[in-house]
Design an enzyme around this catalytic site. Structure first.
Site, PDB file in Angstrom:
ATOM      1  N   ASP A  73       0.867  -1.268   0.035  1.00  0.00           N
ATOM      2  CA  ASP A  73       0.029  -0.190   0.060  1.00  0.00           C
ATOM      3  C   ASP A  73       0.912   1.216  -0.035  1.00  0.00           C
ATOM      4  OD1 ASP A  73      -2.300   1.437   0.090  1.00  0.00           O
ATOM      5  OD2 ASP A  73      -2.493   1.418   2.189  1.00  0.00           O
ATOM      6  N   ASN A  84     -11.106  -2.506  -4.741  1.00  0.00           N
ATOM      7  CA  ASN A  84     -10.329  -1.646  -5.620  1.00  0.00           C
ATOM      8  C   ASN A  84     -10.779  -1.270  -6.875  1.00  0.00           C
ATOM      9  OD1 ASN A  84      -7.000  -2.669  -4.350  1.00  0.00           O
ATOM     10  ND2 ASN A  84      -8.301  -0.990  -3.710  1.00  0.00           N
TER      11      ASN A  84
HETATM   12  C1  IPE Z   1      -5.244  -2.736   0.433  1.00  0.00           C
HETATM   13  O1  IPE Z   1      -4.866  -0.975   0.133  1.00  0.00           O
HETATM   14  C2  IPE Z   1      -5.069  -3.316  -0.889  1.00  0.00           C
HETATM   15  C3  IPE Z   1      -4.026  -3.306  -1.605  1.00  0.00           C
HETATM   16  C4  IPE Z   1      -3.178  -2.870  -1.371  1.00  0.00           C
HETATM   17  C5  IPE Z   1      -4.079  -4.086  -3.056  1.00  0.00           C
HETATM   18  P1  IPE Z   1      -6.086   0.129  -0.098  1.00  0.00           P
HETATM   19  O2  IPE Z   1      -5.526   1.204  -0.457  1.00  0.00           O
HETATM   20  O3  IPE Z   1      -7.117  -0.673  -1.177  1.00  0.00           O
HETATM   21  O4  IPE Z   1      -6.718   0.034   1.397  1.00  0.00           O
HETATM   22  P2  IPE Z   1      -7.775   1.040   2.108  1.00  0.00           P
HETATM   23  O5  IPE Z   1      -8.519   1.533   1.021  1.00  0.00           O
HETATM   24  O6  IPE Z   1      -6.603   2.135   2.398  1.00  0.00           O
HETATM   25  O7  IPE Z   1      -8.144   0.308   3.418  1.00  0.00           O
HETATM   26  C1  IPE Z   2      -1.509   0.175  -3.372  1.00  0.00           C
HETATM   27  O1  IPE Z   2      -1.375   1.753  -3.085  1.00  0.00           O
HETATM   28  C2  IPE Z   2      -2.179  -0.359  -4.623  1.00  0.00           C
HETATM   29  C3  IPE Z   2      -3.385  -0.828  -4.786  1.00  0.00           C
HETATM   30  C4  IPE Z   2      -4.316  -0.714  -4.018  1.00  0.00           C
HETATM   31  C5  IPE Z   2      -3.763  -1.231  -6.216  1.00  0.00           C
HETATM   32  P1  IPE Z   2      -2.514   2.730  -3.175  1.00  0.00           P
HETATM   33  O2  IPE Z   2      -3.094   2.749  -4.611  1.00  0.00           O
HETATM   34  O3  IPE Z   2      -3.807   2.306  -2.233  1.00  0.00           O
HETATM   35  O4  IPE Z   2      -1.708   4.005  -2.550  1.00  0.00           O
HETATM   36  P2  IPE Z   2      -2.454   4.983  -1.706  1.00  0.00           P
HETATM   37  O5  IPE Z   2      -2.889   4.026  -0.526  1.00  0.00           O
HETATM   38  O6  IPE Z   2      -3.507   5.439  -2.358  1.00  0.00           O
HETATM   39  O7  IPE Z   2      -1.572   5.796  -1.489  1.00  0.00           O
HETATM   40 MG    MG Z   3      -4.081   2.519  -0.504  1.00  0.00          MG
END
Ligand code: IPE
Ligand code: IPE
Ligand code: MG
Length: 252
Positions: free
Chosen positions: A32, A80
């Site tokens: 993340d 997502n």
């Molecule tokens: C969790 O991250 C999912 C992945 C890293 C694939 P998210 O960015 O989707 O989680 P939330 O929304 O902060 O809980």
């Molecule tokens: C994790 O990084 C990747 C996926 C969930 C696909 P994020 O895209 O959630 O990055 P932040 O949390 O918005 O910084």
């Molecule tokens: Mg995230």
């Protein structure tokens, strides 16, 4: 953190065993923070995902080098899909590109690549790649890498409940036969040990639908660092911290 090189793994690579008493068998990583990483640099979120994918390769190889047996990385959750279409498309393109590269890349490390999650939601092209990657790597002898794509733990538990219910209605199993083992073996991670350690970079203190059943007694390490910046040194530090934890599993 200084590590002693104590030996070499089966690929004759230096192994950073150090003085760790216990190496986790199974590590989970919630990859993340890609979006914030890009934002900090004035770049589009997709640039963060590209940097994150690059780091995924580095960390995966490192885990394999040091002798981790199972690694589960959270790449795309069932939630997502809510993101803007543009970001979802960029992610799908990245998955295609990286899977093609991973096909040859992880071969040298003998990594077994598996996918957990409902992959039927992806394009036929991506599904074909997923199938090929799994088939071509199935007979390798190295670390098992589970890539969680369109994965959600609640979704996984619903799938397990449906499967078991069907067996109950057909008389294949009786209600009394339902136990922890049956549920564990109805999940995507059937046959694998539960994760000993889950690492979440990006500083968020939540599970976000990752391995809910499997992580009942998992040690969690939350790092205030964004995934593309997460280094092999950070992993070493996490392993040391894991060694300092006192896992009681409800005992004393
Ligand atoms: C969790 O991250 C999912 C992945 C890293 C694939 P998210 O960015 O989707 O989680 P939330 O929304 O902060 O809980
Ligand atoms: C994790 O990084 C990747 C996926 C969930 C696909 P994020 O895209 O959630 O990055 P932040 O949390 O918005 O910084
Ligand atoms: Mg995230």
């Amino acid at each position: 953190m200084s590590f002693l090189f104590l030996g070499r793994n089966k690929n004759n690579k230096k192994r950073k065993d150090s003085n760790l008493a216990v190496l986790p068998q199974h590590i989970g990583i919630i990859m993340d923070g890609n979006g914030r990483w890009a934002k900090k640099r004035g770049l589009p979120r997709s640039a963060g995902h590209t940097a994150g994918a690059k780091n995924f390769r580095t960390i995966t190889r490192y885990c394999s080098d040091i002798g981790i047996k199972y690694l589960t990385v959270y790449a795309f959750s069932t939630e997502n899909w809510k993101r803007p279409q543009e970001e979802v498309s960029a992610l799908m393109n990245l998955f295609k590109q990286y899977l093609e590269e991973a096909l040859s890349d992880f071969k040298d490390d003998s990594i077994v690549v598996r996918f957990i999650g409902d992959t039927t939601a992806f394009s036929p092209e991506l599904q074909e790649l997923i199938k090929r990657t799994q088939e071509e790597s199935a007979n390798r002898s190295g670390m098992v890498l589970n890539i969680a794509m369109n994965y959600g733990s609640r979704d996984e538990i619903i799938m397990a409940v449906k499967n078991i219910s069907q067996k109950v209605s057909s008389g294949e199993v009786s209600l009394e036969d339902i136990d922890e083992n049956m549920i564990s073996s109805s999940l995507y991670t059937a046959g694998q040990p539960d994760p000993d350690l889950v690492i979440r970079p990006s500083g968020e203190y939540r599970i976000s639908n990752f391995l809910l059943w499997q992580s009942a007694y998992t040690e969690y390490i939350i790092l205030d660092k964004l995934w593309p910046d997460f280094s092999t040194d950070d992993l070493d530090n996490a392993l040391v911290e894991f060694n300092n934890r006192n896992r009681r599993f409800g005992g004393v």
